[in-house]
Write an enzyme that holds these catalytic residues in place. Structure first.
Site, PDB file in Angstrom:
ATOM      1  CB  CYS A   1     -63.289  41.638-123.926  1.00 37.29           C
ATOM      2  SG  CYS A   1     -61.543  41.490-124.256  1.00 37.29           S
TER       3      CYS A   1
ATOM      4  CB  CYS B   1     -59.884  38.306-123.653  1.00 41.23           C
ATOM      5  SG  CYS B   1     -61.309  37.947-124.702  1.00 41.23           S
TER       6      CYS B   1
ATOM      7  N   GLY C   1     -68.626  67.141-110.030  1.00 42.58           N
ATOM      8  CA  GLY C   1     -68.890  66.182-108.967  1.00 42.58           C
ATOM      9  C   GLY C   1     -70.076  66.533-108.092  1.00 42.58           C
TER      10      GLY C   1
ATOM     11  CB  CYS D   1     -63.752  41.442-127.494  1.00 44.25           C
ATOM     12  SG  CYS D   1     -63.198  39.738-127.360  1.00 44.25           S
TER      13      CYS D   1
ATOM     14  CB  CYS E   1     -59.483  39.309-128.409  1.00 49.83           C
ATOM     15  SG  CYS E   1     -59.396  40.311-126.915  1.00 49.83           S
TER      16      CYS E   1
END
Lengths: 285, 362, 187
Positions: free
Chosen positions: A265, A240, A31, A271, A243
């Site tokens: 998606c 979606c 980080g 997808c 899909c």
């Protein structure tokens, strides 16, 4: 077939060593933003030069490389970066998440869980999570060293008092291993929970701002929040259209002049794979 | 039925082909040669070399041709090429006192040893479009005279002898290299000057102008402005001594600035410095003014909060390749972020009871 | 110049250093794992692993400290020829290489500053053997627990207590390496 006019993966070896040293320190201090002498790349600053330099330092000829932008493999900048490494490193490329050993991304984490054999490289525009609260690098560096993150909490709390919610929906700040506050790059906050305890190595490159940072696998990453306002990963409340996936992050597409909309998606590979497996959304052919 | 957009690859290839065609323009018009650009657009070439940080007029001219005259794009091409070049070593510091001056003027003295040399300047041209140029580019030869070779002393040296201007002692320490190390604050003067000499001309000009208008005013006189060739020498380890490896054209500006003096220092003039590849007066004068403004701390002056006094502000925003890249990146797709904002705004509006879609006007 | 000085570098630096770096990176990212590393054939007493790490990460920008027996003419000449890295004492080094005994005491190496904790030394510790047994490791990069043969427990605990400052370690033996970043809890 690689371009013989340039070194393997474009960068000269001295530059790669410098970047590699920065990556190792980044992994050792999760980080924390390690300064590095970013090079001018043959694509503009702000277009993935940090991610490209990190990928160039990490790639081996045996790697299979995938590039996504907004979750999609076929957005123009993803296409451009993929062909750059095809040309300069001769690596195999793929659009299939599970086939890739190195994935460079802008603004998304793939839906499919990554494995220990994968590396995820993020393109980062502004690596400093405190930058919009304090424009001075000299000040923000001091704040990180003193672990002085009050300003960030004040900002988030002001959001709550004004809007009833934290009004940050992407590039949502996280705290790493209880120490450094980190910008996860402009991924939607929907993706934040995937940052922590990921099996893959995550590397972040900011070229213009000359910073590299990292998350080793299985690192504790917590999205900043308050007890009475816990962090919430959110997405459009639809399946979606292609899909039918209920759990994936969605793009909103305007489909006609009357403003008709559908949701699909954002992760195109996810997808496509679902559609190939026979899943169908309500807008599918 | 909706089919997701595909074909980024073909779109890019087609865009590149179209760009190449547009760059060439009407094929009934003769192709512009790199040599023509180098010889006849010399100031553009100089700017590309200065901000590209690479002294090579032929490459700069090629970059200008390739970029269709977009100088920032040309600078970008040069920068990207420059980073791939191996480094064989560093030259000795150049000595501008040995410059073969094409131009050398001082605003602080009416005359000086060596004289005022106007050189090839636009300064006193009347800015009237020369329609003859459109028909015929031929020009008569300019008059010339022989000049005795020799060093040309700097005007500020005359002030220095009297102790009227701050000392600028020679220093042997190797300066940091902005292009090989990440920029770190506070930045030394050597680092600031490196950043300024490759800084965007327009940005530097605007900052310098702002100091003249009172945002960190420092009363600058052009002590001297000189343009000319200097030899570049490099020590070859195998030889053990320095040899001349070429010549470069430089523009150097030294400003003489007012300074009130402090408890420990008697009043004396101070310096601002500008040094740029090629012929670039505007840039070198601007650089000298901004350099002087950035020196407020070491000279014990007040920070009046002027932009040109703020080293972080100046150095982090002066590079046009960084700036243009980041500025233009916002045209890349951001729909994932935008979607998350959309969801948030919709949610906040719903909760605020403002979610009624207004009726379309009749 | 000895033939040993000129040989033993990377024959194909771009590709070999890419592979070697991946081993180092995997090791640093996943403390407790053992990685194979190859490419360099350094003079004794350096192991192939230590030599490969040096070739991968060191150059004229990285002062190196050769500790104990590693500080010999053969190693000095080899390192100078292949990396150009300047030699220095422990207090100014970015990398140090030697056995655990030779590298100690650890208190003399730079551990970084609070504003720049990355400006700390990386110690390449040459070990007789490396096995996934002994001390228990936990922390970033480790799913639950890992085990690694370490030359000390207390020294790494003390180093961990300095976080975010501290030293990072690469442990080498033969053609293998492991790593221990400052974040790893050792017990």
């Amino acid at each position: 077939m690689t371009d013989q006019d340039y070194n393997f993966a474009y960068l000269d070896e001295q530059t790669k060593r410098m970047i590699r040293r920065a990556i190792l320190k980044g992994l050792a201090i999760p980080g924390y933003q390690v300064p590095f002498a970013s090079r001018e790349m043959p694509m503009p600053y702000g277009w993935g030069t940090g991610g490209v330099q990190v990928s160039a330092a990490v790639l081996t000829p045996e790697d299979t490389f995938k590039v996504i932008d907004q979750g999609a493999d076929d957005t123009t900048n993803a296409v451009s970066i993929r062909s750059f490494f095809q040309r300069t490193a001769g690596v195999t490329t793929t659009t299939k998440t599970s086939d890739a050993s190195v994935i460079q991304t802008r603004h998304r984490i793939p839906e499919e869980a990554l494995t220990e054999d994968q590396i995820l490289v993020y393109q980062v525009p502004i690596p400093e999570p405190l930058r919009f609260l304090e424009p001075r690098e000299s000040e923000t560096r001091k704040m990180h060293s003193l672990e002085e993150y009050g300003l960030m909490h004040v900002k988030l709390y002001e959001d709550i008092s004004r809007h009833g919610h934290i009004a940050t929906s992407y590039a949502y700040p996280v705290k790493v291993e209880g120490r450094y506050v980190m910008d996860p790059s402009p991924i939607p906050k929907f993706d934040n929970p995937k940052l922590g305890d990921m099996a893959a190595i995550q590397l972040f490159g900011a070229g213009r701002e000359q910073r590299i940072y990292a998350l080793p696998p299985y690192t504790q990453v917590v999205s900043l929040d308050f007890e009475d306002h816990p962090f919430e990963a959110s997405k459009a409340d639809h399946p979606c259209g292609l899909c039918g996936a209920e759990e994936s992050y969605l793009d909103e597409v305007i489909v006609d002049d009357a403003g008709g909309r559908m949701f699909v998606c954002s992760d195109t590979d996810y997808c496509d794979a679902r559609q190939a497996a026979g899943y169908k959304g309500k807008d599918a052919a | 039925m909706y089919v997701a957009v595909k074909g980024g690859e073909r779109a890019i290839a087609n865009a590149h082909a179209w760009l190449a065609e547009e760059r060439r323009g009407d094929t009934d018009v003769a192709d512009l040669s790199v040599t023509q650009i180098r010889e006849q657009l010399k100031l553009a070439v100089d700017r590309v070399m200065a901000e590209g940080s690479l002294y090579d007029p032929d490459l700069a001219a090629l970059a200008i041709k390739q970029s269709r005259g977009d100088l920032i794009e040309a600078i970008f091409l040069i920068r990207a090429y420059r980073t791939t070049l191996p480094r064989f070593g560093a030259s000795e510091p150049v000595s501008t006192g040995e410059m073969a001056c094409d131009r050398r003027i001082s605003a602080t003295f009416k005359d000086l040893p060596g004289g005022q040399v106007l050189g090839p300047t636009f300064d006193y041209t009347h800015r009237l479009l020369d329609f003859k140029l459109a028909a015929d580019g031929e020009v008569p030869e300019a008059p010339s005279r022989d000049v005795a070779p020799g060093d040309v002393p700097h005007v500020t040296e005359f002030l220095n002898r009297e102790g009227l201007i701050e000392e600028a002692p020679a220093e042997d320490t190797t300066p940091p290299d902005l292009t090989r190390e990440p920029l770190e604050m506070p930045a030394s003067r050597a680092l600031r000057l490196q950043a300024l000499t490759r800084a965007d001309e327009g940005f530097t000009l605007g900052l310098a102008y702002s100091t003249q208008r009172g945002y960190g005013r420092n009363h600058a006189f052009v002590g001297e402005l000189r343009i000319g060739m200097v030899p570049v020498e490099m020590e070859i380890p195998e030889l053990g001594f320095a040899i001349e490896i070429g010549e470069i054209t430089l523009t150097e500006c030294e400003t003489v600035n007012q300074f009130k003096g402090s408890k420990t220092e008697p009043p004396q003039f101070t310096r601002g410095y500008g040094l740029v590849f090629g012929q670039s007066e505007r840039k070198s004068i601007s650089m000298a003014l901004v350099d002087r403004a950035l020196r407020w701390e070491e000279l014990g002056e007040d920070n009046v909060g002027a932009p040109a006094q703020d080293a972080e502000f100046v150095l982090y925003h002066a590079d046009n390749i960084q700036a243009t890249g980041f500025l233009e990146h916002i045209k890349l797709p951001h729909y994932v972020d935008f979607q998350s904002e959309l969801e948030l705004v919709r949610k906040l509006r719903r909760e605020a009871g403002a979610d009624q879609v207004p009726e379309a006007a009749e | 110049m000895q033939a040993e000085t000129l040989s033993g570098g990377f024959a194909n630096p771009a590709v070999q250093s890419a592979h070697a770096f991946r081993s180092v990176m995997e090791a640093m990212a996943r403390p407790g794992t053992l990685q194979d590393i190859a490419g360099a054939e350094p003079p004794a007493p350096l192991s192939k692993a230590a030599g490969s790490v040096l070739l991968t990460l060191c150059d004229t920008d990285t002062p190196v400290y050769l500790a104990g027996d590693a500080d010999c003419d053969a190693v000095r000449a080899w390192l100078a020829f292949h990396t150009g890295a300047p030699l220095t004492g422990p207090s100014h080094c970015m990398f140090a290489v030697g056995t655990w005994e030779a590298l100690n005491p650890l208190s003399v190496y730079p551990v970084g500053t609070s504003e720049y904790p990355d400006r700390s030394a990386t110690l390449i510790v040459e070990c007789e053997a490396l096995t996934q047994s002994g001390a228990t490791l936990s922390g970033p990069g480790i799913k639950t627990n890992a085990a690694l043969s370490l030359p000390s427990v207390q020294a790494f605990q003390q180093n961990r207590a300095l976080f975010p400052l501290g030293l990072d370690f690469i442990l080498t033996s033969g053609s293998q390496l492991a790593a221990l970043p400052r974040t790893t809890e050792v017990s």
